[in-house]
Design an enzyme around this catalytic site. Structure first.
Site, mmCIF file in Angstrom:
data_model
loop_
_atom_site.group_PDB
_atom_site.id
_atom_site.type_symbol
_atom_site.label_atom_id
_atom_site.label_comp_id
_atom_site.label_asym_id
_atom_site.label_seq_id
_atom_site.Cartn_x
_atom_site.Cartn_y
_atom_site.Cartn_z
ATOM 1 C CE1 TYR A 1 -16.844 12.346 -15.184
ATOM 2 C CE2 TYR A 1 -16.426 12.234 -13.006
ATOM 3 C CZ TYR A 1 -16.788 11.659 -14.011
ATOM 4 O OH TYR A 1 -17.188 10.396 -14.032
ATOM 5 C CE LYS B 1 -13.232 8.618 -17.703
ATOM 6 N NZ LYS B 1 -13.675 9.857 -17.073
ATOM 7 N NE ARG C 1 -2.732 0.563 3.654
ATOM 8 C CZ ARG C 1 -1.885 0.933 4.522
ATOM 9 N NH1 ARG C 1 -1.097 1.899 4.666
ATOM 10 N NH2 ARG C 1 -1.844 -0.065 5.434
ATOM 11 C CG ASP D 1 -9.999 16.663 -14.435
ATOM 12 O OD1 ASP D 1 -9.405 15.935 -15.296
ATOM 13 O OD2 ASP D 1 -11.140 16.196 -13.856
HETATM 14 C C1 PLP Z 1 -13.898 10.036 -15.678
HETATM 15 C C2 PLP Z 1 -13.581 11.471 -15.248
HETATM 16 C C3 PLP Z 1 -13.411 11.934 -13.827
HETATM 17 C C4 PLP Z 1 -13.483 10.673 -12.651
HETATM 18 O O1 PLP Z 1 -12.637 9.467 -12.915
HETATM 19 P P1 PLP Z 1 -12.949 8.048 -12.641
HETATM 20 O O2 PLP Z 1 -11.616 7.294 -12.961
HETATM 21 O O3 PLP Z 1 -14.165 7.645 -13.252
HETATM 22 O O4 PLP Z 1 -12.972 7.909 -10.935
HETATM 23 C C5 PLP Z 1 -12.891 12.973 -13.500
HETATM 24 N N1 PLP Z 1 -12.737 13.927 -14.530
HETATM 25 C C6 PLP Z 1 -13.011 13.827 -15.655
HETATM 26 C C7 PLP Z 1 -12.823 15.014 -16.478
HETATM 27 C C8 PLP Z 1 -13.403 12.437 -15.933
HETATM 28 O O5 PLP Z 1 -13.693 12.553 -17.372
#
Ligand code: PLP
Length: 386
Positions: A107, A204, A55, A179
């Site tokens: 998001y 993504k 961890r 982000d």
């Molecule tokens: C999908 C997404 C998230 C969240 O991420 P997860 O891996 O689903 O927890 C945060 N920000 C953006 C822009 C996203 O597309």
């Protein structure tokens, strides 16, 4: 276009394949092994080779953290079990009684985490229009600890001037979190533009193949990194070694994938612009897109996400989303296969009735890596028959 190659030595593509991933010293394996061991032998009490318990640190995770930090031009990288787990770690830096400013088309899951999980714990938030930095500077809430921005945003693809927001936030002592999920470090490196923390949903584009859920933080400042590293271990939302391997494998091809995502997105945009069934096309490369100037300044290219509104309102938008054959109707984005969705009823349903509610006639595309001709033909038939 923004300056992309901040580091001396290897270029982006080379670092994506080799940074943190030297051949295994015992076997010569060119792929970083998936280290499943949860514990690591110590030579004497407290004397070890950097790993004690998985961890706290794991060799496969270290390879991923080293590689993606380098791609973001950051000194520190931290991998998490999901994008939201990474975000949750960042939000622990906000003091109770203090405020997070977030973009008004963030998001949906980020908004839910800030408002529904951190809100009851004493963290205030305000959704603001980050495209108007002057208005923000003139009306700055004094209790702000953190500004949270996405650029391009999801799903409206607004683009925020990272440098300008960082300038204003830093004069007020607030941290800037970007982000970078939509742009990826190949197209945009927020740390070089003044951001303090970069957040990714590695689910993504970093993973890129719709087969792993993951999150990532990139940080340049040592003391912020130390606090985040402490919480990563203390709260424990770490990814599995196999998940780290999958993200690392995805990252190796990030540059070539992003180039083709952008190229295919342009072919799709060419079809949509001026199409009689389409009302507005949202893509930052279009000169009439409100975020065009900021995107052109800070991004290498304009990305693989395209949104558009359909003539005929919500029913027409839902019909188009259900009528494609190559584009799969599904949530998520950023992978090899093209996806289509209706944000109002799918990804952004949790934002209904909030300042982050999205237009009901909006369709969002994640343009994948199939042949551009097939993607264009598929959308053409869906617009015709949908
Ligand atoms: C999908 C997404 C998230 C969240 O991420 P997860 O891996 O689903 O927890 C945060 N920000 C953006 C822009 C996203 O597309």
């Amino acid at each position: 276009m923004g300056e992309q190659e901040q580091q001396a030595g290897w270029s982006f593509e080379t670092r994506a394949i080799h940074e943190g991933q030297p051949p295994d010293p015992t076997t010569g394996a060119v792929v970083v092994p998936i280290s499943l061991s949860t514990t690591f032998a110590q030579e004497a009490v407290g004397e070890h080779r950097g790993y004690e318990y998985s961890r706290s640190g794991n060799p496969t995770r270290t390879a991923l953290e080293t590689c993606v930090a380098s791609l973001e031009s950051a000194r520190h990288g931290l991998a998490f079990a999901s994008g939201l787990a990474a975000e949750d770690n960042v939000l622990r830096l906000v003091r109770p009684g203090r405020r997070v400013l977030l973009g008004n088309d963030a998001y949906g899951g980020t908004f839910r985490l800030i408002s529904k999980v951190w809100g009851p714990l004493g963290v205030a938030h305000t959704a603001v229009d980050l495209t108007d930095v002057d208005a923000l500077a003139a009306d700055w809430p004094d209790d702000t600890d953190m500004v949270w921005l996405e650029t391009p945003t999801n799903p409206l693809l607004s683009c925020i001037d990272i440098e300008r927001v960082a300038e204003v936030a830093h004069t007020h002592g607030a941290l800037v979190v970007v982000d970078n999920t939509f742009a990826t470090p190949y197209l945009q490196q927020p740390i070089t533009l003044g951001a303090d923390i970069v957040v990714h949903s590695a689910t993504k584009y970093l993973g890129g193949h719709s087969d792993v859920v993951g999150g990532f933080l990139a940080v340049d400042d040592d003391s912020i990194a130390e606090r985040l590293r402490f919480t990563q271990n203390a709260a424990g939302a770490v990814p599995s070694p196999f998940d780290c391997y999958l993200v690392l494998r995805g990252v190796k091809t990030l540059a070539v994938r992003m180039d083709r995502h952008c190229q295919n997105a342009r072919a799709v945009v060419d079809l949509l612009v001026g199409h009689p069934k389409v009302d507005r096309v949202l893509y930052p490369q279009l000169p009439d897109h409100p975020g065009h100037a900021a995107a052109a300044r800070q991004m290498r290219d304009f990305g693989g996400m395209v949104s558009f509104t359909v003539r005929g309102g919500e029913a027409a938008a839902r019909a188009v989303a259900a009528a494609t054959e190559v584009f799969t109707l599904a949530e998520s984005l950023g992978a090899v296969e093209s996806l289509i969705e209706h944000p109002g009823a799918m990804t952004h349903a949790s934002a209904a009735g909030s300042p982050l509610e999205v237009p009901a006639d909006l369709v969002r595309l994640s343009v994948g890596l199939e042949h551009a001709d097939d993607l264009v033909a598929d959308l053409e038939q869906a617009l015709e028959h949908g």
